[in-house]
Design an enzyme around this catalytic site. Sequence first.
Site, PDB file in Angstrom:
ATOM      1  N   GLY A  79      92.158  23.383  66.907  1.00 24.12           N
ATOM      2  CA  GLY A  79      92.790  22.517  67.898  1.00 24.12           C
ATOM      3  C   GLY A  79      91.694  21.808  68.667  1.00 24.12           C
ATOM      4  CE1 TYR A 147      87.334  24.002  63.758  1.00 22.22           C
ATOM      5  CE2 TYR A 147      85.715  22.506  64.706  1.00 22.22           C
ATOM      6  CZ  TYR A 147      86.772  22.746  63.850  1.00 22.22           C
ATOM      7  OH  TYR A 147      87.263  21.714  63.079  1.00 22.22           O
ATOM      8  NE  ARG A 281      79.793  16.306  68.614  1.00 20.40           N
ATOM      9  CZ  ARG A 281      79.345  17.550  68.461  1.00 20.40           C
ATOM     10  NH1 ARG A 281      78.073  17.799  68.348  1.00 20.40           N
ATOM     11  NH2 ARG A 281      80.198  18.565  68.429  1.00 20.40           N
TER      12      ARG A 281
HETATM   13  P1  NAD Z   1      95.629  20.693  61.656  1.00 17.05           P
HETATM   14  O1  NAD Z   1      95.657  21.854  62.599  1.00 17.05           O
HETATM   15  O2  NAD Z   1      96.600  19.600  61.875  1.00 17.05           O
HETATM   16  O3  NAD Z   1      95.752  21.199  60.156  1.00 17.05           O
HETATM   17  C1  NAD Z   1      95.279  22.457  59.735  1.00 17.05           C
HETATM   18  C2  NAD Z   1      96.393  23.135  58.979  1.00 17.05           C
HETATM   19  O4  NAD Z   1      95.929  24.426  58.543  1.00 17.05           O
HETATM   20  C3  NAD Z   1      97.643  23.389  59.842  1.00 17.05           C
HETATM   21  O5  NAD Z   1      98.775  22.767  59.300  1.00 17.05           O
HETATM   22  C4  NAD Z   1      97.792  24.889  59.846  1.00 17.05           C
HETATM   23  O6  NAD Z   1      99.126  25.359  59.821  1.00 17.05           O
HETATM   24  C5  NAD Z   1      97.038  25.283  58.568  1.00 17.05           C
HETATM   25  N1  NAD Z   1      96.649  26.693  58.590  1.00 17.05           N
HETATM   26  C6  NAD Z   1      96.124  27.391  59.634  1.00 17.05           C
HETATM   27  N2  NAD Z   1      96.002  28.678  59.303  1.00 17.05           N
HETATM   28  C7  NAD Z   1      96.453  28.802  58.019  1.00 17.05           C
HETATM   29  C8  NAD Z   1      96.578  29.909  57.132  1.00 17.05           C
HETATM   30  N3  NAD Z   1      96.219  31.140  57.500  1.00 17.05           N
HETATM   31  N4  NAD Z   1      97.092  29.674  55.900  1.00 17.05           N
HETATM   32  C9  NAD Z   1      97.472  28.424  55.526  1.00 17.05           C
HETATM   33  N5  NAD Z   1      97.382  27.345  56.329  1.00 17.05           N
HETATM   34  C10 NAD Z   1      96.863  27.547  57.568  1.00 17.05           C
HETATM   35  O7  NAD Z   1      94.127  20.142  61.692  1.00 17.05           O
HETATM   36  P2  NAD Z   1      93.530  18.795  61.117  1.00 17.05           P
HETATM   37  O8  NAD Z   1      93.149  17.961  62.270  1.00 17.05           O
HETATM   38  O9  NAD Z   1      94.415  18.244  60.064  1.00 17.05           O
HETATM   39  O10 NAD Z   1      92.184  19.347  60.459  1.00 17.05           O
HETATM   40  C11 NAD Z   1      92.060  19.587  59.058  1.00 17.05           C
HETATM   41  C12 NAD Z   1      90.670  20.156  58.787  1.00 17.05           C
HETATM   42  O11 NAD Z   1      89.675  19.239  59.254  1.00 17.05           O
HETATM   43  C13 NAD Z   1      90.408  21.476  59.492  1.00 17.05           C
HETATM   44  O12 NAD Z   1      89.644  22.302  58.637  1.00 17.05           O
HETATM   45  C14 NAD Z   1      89.587  21.082  60.693  1.00 17.05           C
HETATM   46  O13 NAD Z   1      88.764  22.133  61.151  1.00 17.05           O
HETATM   47  C15 NAD Z   1      88.775  19.924  60.130  1.00 17.05           C
HETATM   48  N6  NAD Z   1      88.312  18.987  61.174  1.00 17.05           N
HETATM   49  C16 NAD Z   1      89.212  18.244  61.865  1.00 17.05           C
HETATM   50  C17 NAD Z   1      88.763  17.363  62.852  1.00 17.05           C
HETATM   51  C18 NAD Z   1      89.729  16.507  63.635  1.00 17.05           C
HETATM   52  O14 NAD Z   1      89.288  15.715  64.472  1.00 17.05           O
HETATM   53  N7  NAD Z   1      91.043  16.605  63.423  1.00 17.05           N
HETATM   54  C19 NAD Z   1      87.390  17.263  63.134  1.00 17.05           C
HETATM   55  C20 NAD Z   1      86.510  18.046  62.408  1.00 17.05           C
HETATM   56  C21 NAD Z   1      86.963  18.894  61.416  1.00 17.05           C
END
Ligand code: NAD
Length: 319
Positions: A79, A147, A281
């Site tokens: 999050g 994280y 950043r």
């Molecule tokens: P998001 O929270 O919308 O999506 C992540 C998904 O993972 C969720 O739908 C959640 O239900 C699922 N999940 C969590 N635990 C789980 C489990 N045990 N089994 C199966 N599914 C599970 O996040 P996002 O913004 O779509 O991010 C996607 C990826 O990109 C993540 O790995 C995040 O760390 C990475 N990321 C995102 C951002 C950003 O700005 N959104 C930045 C850097 C990295």
Amino acid sequence: MKRALVCGAGGFIGGHLVQKLKREGYWVRGVDITPHEFAPTQADEFLLQDLRELENCRRALTVPGGAFDEVYQLAADMGGMGFISVAECEVLHNNALINIHMTHTAAETGVARYFFSSSVCIYRDMQPDEPPVTEDDAIPANPDNEYGWEKLYAERVAMAYGRRYPMQVRIARFENCYGPEGTWTGGREKAPAALCRKIAEADDGGTIEVWGDGTAIRVFTYVEDLVDGIVALMRSDLDGPVNLGSEERATVADLVQTVIEASGKRMTVKYVPGPVGVHARNFSKARIASLGWKPRVSLREGIARTYLWIEAQVMAAQS
Ligand code: NAD
């Protein structure tokens, strides 16, 4: 027909990635612990599985007639700063389990290409006037939060399996991603979505509170640009981690102003103490640019689209 597995397909970026792969003619299986909150999935198959469990990773990766051509690992317990700062144990525990089991099982299953979604949270804090740092500057490591430490570990797990198995591993370090169909309320939302919600909920002429003092510098990347970059990287021969984000740097104050303009409202902004994260950043995008990828959506345009979507969610929730 090529086949792809998207882990985290119930989430923000995973949901958009499924749509892109479908547009390209792929057969897509999505997997997530929850269904997509805002849009019915466009995946050909959607499995509800907890990927912290090894058996569930095996189930997700098993398809008739051989292994997946492409596996995109985006599932994570994550999050915005409000969540990451209080859920350190969950983030370290849940995400390490997901990544250890998924990487191991993908390699053993014979997956051809494996993508891992890392984050620029793996980098140390920076000063506003520092020149760009490259992917190699991640080491010696000093991420600002747990994280980031887990992402750095998971990168190394993925790279080790890529060396041992005939599995091409691709890793992108995402900068802040925003856009429609992402979490906008409930405590896990990130800064762009939180600001859109606060301003959509406020009356014209009202006041909103923003964490910090507005000077923190970030890069915000529109989700469609990000998923284009993910797919370009996946199909490239770029080994090792790659920074993925826009070139447009903005302060939090700039972001607030952009959202206010998109809303057409007059707002007073009150900066209050809260979890802000790093000061600045600035990352080199030379590696991803070498593939010909460049973002197409400016912050102004992307925020305008995001604001409209979040405003509609706010109005629907109020009615
Ligand atoms: P998001 O929270 O919308 O999506 C992540 C998904 O993972 C969720 O739908 C959640 O239900 C699922 N999940 C969590 N635990 C789980 C489990 N045990 N089994 C199966 N599914 C599970 O996040 P996002 O913004 O779509 O991010 C996607 C990826 O990109 C993540 O790995 C995040 O760390 C990475 N990321 C995102 C951002 C950003 O700005 N959104 C930045 C850097 C990295």
